[in-house]
Design an enzyme around this catalytic site. Structure first.
Site, PDB file in Angstrom:
ATOM      1  N   LYS A 239     -10.785  -3.427  -4.503  1.00 52.55           N
ATOM      2  CA  LYS A 239     -11.614  -2.220  -4.630  1.00 52.55           C
ATOM      3  C   LYS A 239     -10.891  -1.125  -5.378  1.00 52.55           C
ATOM      4  CE  LYS A 239     -13.506  -3.033  -0.020  1.00 52.55           C
ATOM      5  NZ  LYS A 239     -13.456  -2.704   1.397  1.00 52.55           N
TER       6      LYS A 239
ATOM      7  N   LYS B 258       0.822  -1.220   0.000  1.00 51.45           N
ATOM      8  CA  LYS B 258       0.000   0.000   0.000  1.00 51.45           C
ATOM      9  C   LYS B 258       0.846   1.256   0.000  1.00 51.45           C
ATOM     10  CE  LYS B 258      -4.381  -1.587   1.875  1.00 51.45           C
ATOM     11  NZ  LYS B 258      -5.358  -1.501   2.968  1.00 51.45           N
TER      12      LYS B 258
ATOM     13  N   LYS C  66      -4.930  -9.864  -7.135  1.00 54.08           N
ATOM     14  CA  LYS C  66      -6.117 -10.034  -6.291  1.00 54.08           C
ATOM     15  C   LYS C  66      -7.259  -9.133  -6.796  1.00 54.08           C
ATOM     16  CE  LYS C  66      -5.969  -8.007  -2.300  1.00 54.08           C
ATOM     17  NZ  LYS C  66      -5.630  -7.522  -0.967  1.00 54.08           N
TER      18      LYS C  66
HETATM   19  P1  TYM Z   1     -10.960  -5.453   3.610  1.00 56.14           P
HETATM   20  O1  TYM Z   1     -11.967  -4.410   3.882  1.00 56.14           O
HETATM   21  O2  TYM Z   1      -9.866  -5.165   2.627  1.00 56.14           O
HETATM   22  O3  TYM Z   1     -11.674  -6.775   3.130  1.00 56.14           O
HETATM   23  C1  TYM Z   1     -12.754  -7.328   3.855  1.00 56.14           C
HETATM   24  C2  TYM Z   1     -12.644  -8.844   3.829  1.00 56.14           C
HETATM   25  O4  TYM Z   1     -12.672  -9.312   2.475  1.00 56.14           O
HETATM   26  C3  TYM Z   1     -11.543 -10.159   2.237  1.00 56.14           C
HETATM   27  N1  TYM Z   1     -11.100  -9.989   0.853  1.00 56.14           N
HETATM   28  C4  TYM Z   1     -10.952 -10.996  -0.019  1.00 56.14           C
HETATM   29  N2  TYM Z   1     -11.163 -12.319   0.102  1.00 56.14           N
HETATM   30  C5  TYM Z   1     -10.947 -13.089  -0.986  1.00 56.14           C
HETATM   31  N3  TYM Z   1     -10.514 -12.594  -2.182  1.00 56.14           N
HETATM   32  C6  TYM Z   1     -10.284 -11.264  -2.346  1.00 56.14           C
HETATM   33  N4  TYM Z   1      -9.884 -10.777  -3.515  1.00 56.14           N
HETATM   34  C7  TYM Z   1     -10.513 -10.402  -1.224  1.00 56.14           C
HETATM   35  N5  TYM Z   1     -10.392  -9.062  -1.036  1.00 56.14           N
HETATM   36  C8  TYM Z   1     -10.745  -8.831   0.245  1.00 56.14           C
HETATM   37  C9  TYM Z   1     -10.497  -9.701   3.232  1.00 56.14           C
HETATM   38  O5  TYM Z   1      -9.542 -10.711   3.482  1.00 56.14           O
HETATM   39  C10 TYM Z   1     -11.339  -9.376   4.451  1.00 56.14           C
HETATM   40  O6  TYM Z   1     -11.598 -10.552   5.190  1.00 56.14           O
HETATM   41  N6  TYM Z   1      -7.913  -5.239   7.569  1.00 56.14           N
HETATM   42  C11 TYM Z   1      -9.173  -5.753   7.096  1.00 56.14           C
HETATM   43  C12 TYM Z   1     -10.367  -5.286   7.910  1.00 56.14           C
HETATM   44  C13 TYM Z   1     -10.263  -5.515   9.380  1.00 56.14           C
HETATM   45  C14 TYM Z   1     -10.398  -6.752  10.052  1.00 56.14           C
HETATM   46  C15 TYM Z   1     -10.243  -6.462  11.435  1.00 56.14           C
HETATM   47  C16 TYM Z   1     -10.640  -8.057   9.628  1.00 56.14           C
HETATM   48  C17 TYM Z   1     -10.033  -4.561  10.315  1.00 56.14           C
HETATM   49  N7  TYM Z   1     -10.035  -5.116  11.551  1.00 56.14           N
HETATM   50  C18 TYM Z   1     -10.320  -7.454  12.399  1.00 56.14           C
HETATM   51  C19 TYM Z   1     -10.716  -9.055  10.613  1.00 56.14           C
HETATM   52  C20 TYM Z   1     -10.539  -8.750  11.978  1.00 56.14           C
HETATM   53  C21 TYM Z   1      -9.373  -5.293   5.668  1.00 56.14           C
HETATM   54  O7  TYM Z   1      -8.798  -4.331   5.236  1.00 56.14           O
HETATM   55  O8  TYM Z   1     -10.312  -5.980   4.987  1.00 56.14           O
END
Ligand code: TYM
Length: 344
Positions: A209, A114, A206
């Site tokens: 967004k 990032k 991947k």
């Molecule tokens: P975020 O918002 O990027 O994504 C949310 C969830 O979606 C999953 N994900 C994917 N899974 C499969 N294939 C993909 N291409 C893909 N893109 C995203 C992510 O793995 C996630 O589970 N840091 C985290 C948010 C967070 C969090 C937490 C998660 C903050 N605190 C505590 C678990 C526990 C994030 O940025 O997810």
């Protein structure tokens, strides 16, 4: 020590919720609510580690909430809330800033990706992001965390932080009657055929967004035509599908589409290949488009309906935050005793 089993996970309100979020995370959230007490959080504090337009953030927060509800999470039984409304997340994150080591954070691959070349100019929050994530989970002493593959390293860091806190403060934990270990070491739940959904335009990237091309992803709010068209245009190779999983190994785009079909249908990749192996890719793509529209169409429609009623969505979030805070406040009270803060 046995901890009460509890699920926590979070999704960032940064726009364009997509099929990767849905298959990697949200479908798991729905399944786990049958067995566990769950907290599902819209992580707006994490979102602002990169610039967010204050005029847009509330809509994005409500949209993730709408996706949770439209996918079938029961807001009465489980807790849905936005992170900024439970101040204990930020409070515990500060304590963890003082537990985690610089070297641990330096190893985080997501920060490197990032931040890119512009490291001097990214926010301190982006760097400390994994400590806040650990606080999200541990402020509820959650034991299970459903996430996509890309969050695995952050979950390992969470376990390291929990372990170090338990060790550093072992005497104090014991002296205050909090048992042997205060925090559980949470288990990641990363399972199934779609833990890493890839871009529809490039099987080595991947689905995300932030990818500029909208054709790289299926958004949860895409209508039937858009979904079908994106799948029709998805990059593939000219070979028919193989009959064995091994045949997918050198074919990332085919592997990705088979994984998506398997996850949407609730079968294994091998099951999909038994049905479509040897056949033309176009036949498989048509079936995948139909299945995607059938599964995602109603969710997108329900999200749009819910988004017409922000007052209702806000009431879900407010109710969730109040219930979450009861648990979080209890943990913070104990943490203050353990660390040695004089309490009022
Ligand atoms: P975020 O918002 O990027 O994504 C949310 C969830 O979606 C999953 N994900 C994917 N899974 C499969 N294939 C993909 N291409 C893909 N893109 C995203 C992510 O793995 C996630 O589970 N840091 C985290 C948010 C967070 C969090 C937490 C998660 C903050 N605190 C505590 C678990 C526990 C994030 O940025 O997810």
């Amino acid at each position: 020590m046995a901890f009460k089993e509890r699920v926590f996970s979070g999704v960032q309100p940064t726009g364009n919720l997509h099929l990767g979020n849905y298959l990697g995370a949200i479908t798991k959230f729905v399944a786990l609510q049958e067995r566990y007490d769950c907290l599902y959080c819209v992580v707006d504090l994490h979102a602002i580690t990169v610039w967010q337009d204050p005029a847009e953030l509330p809509r994005a927060t409500r949209e993730v909430t709408a996706a949770f509800l439209a996918s079938g999470i029961d807001a009465k039984k489980q807790i849905i809330f936005n992170q900024s409304q439970v101040a204990e997340h930020a409070e515990l994150a500060w304590v963890f800033n003082c537990v985690a080591r610089l070297g641990w954070l330096n190893r985080m691959t997501q920060f490197k990706e990032k931040a890119g070349k512009d490291r001097e100019n990214v926010s301190v929050g982006l760097y400390a992001y994994p400590n806040l994530m650990a606080a999200d989970i541990l402020v509820y002493r959650a034991t299970h965390v459903p996430v996509g593959e890309d969050q695995k390293q952050h979950l390992e860091l969470t376990r390291d932080i929990a372990q170090k806190f338990n060790t550093d403060f072992a005497q104090s934990i014991h002296a205050h009657g909090y048992g042997e270990a205060f925090f559980p070491l949470p288990e990641p739940i990363i399972q199934g055929p779609a833990t890493r959904v890839m871009s529809l335009r490039d099987g080595s990237k991947k689905m995300s967004k932030s990818e500029p091309s909208d054709y790289s992803r299926i958004n949860l709010t895409d209508d039937a035509d858009a979904i079908a068209q994106k799948i029709r245009k998805a990059k593939t190779d000219p070979e028919p599908l193989p009959s064995e999983e091994k045949g997918l190994e050198p074919r990332p785009e085919a592997d990705n589409l088979v994984g998506i079909y398997a996850a949407l249908k609730g079968v294994s990749k091998l099951g999909v290949l038994k049905e479509f192996g040897g056949g033309q890719f176009s036949t498989f793509k048509t079936a995948l488009a139909d299945l995607s529209v059938a599964k995602l169409g109603p969710i997108g429609a329900e999200m749009k309906k819910l988004m017409q009623d922000p007052v209702y969505i806000d009431s879900v979030l407010a109710d969730g935050a109040a219930r979450a805070q009861v648990i979080a406040a209890e943990t913070m009270k104990a943490v203050k005793d353990i660390v040695g803060f004089v309490r009022r």
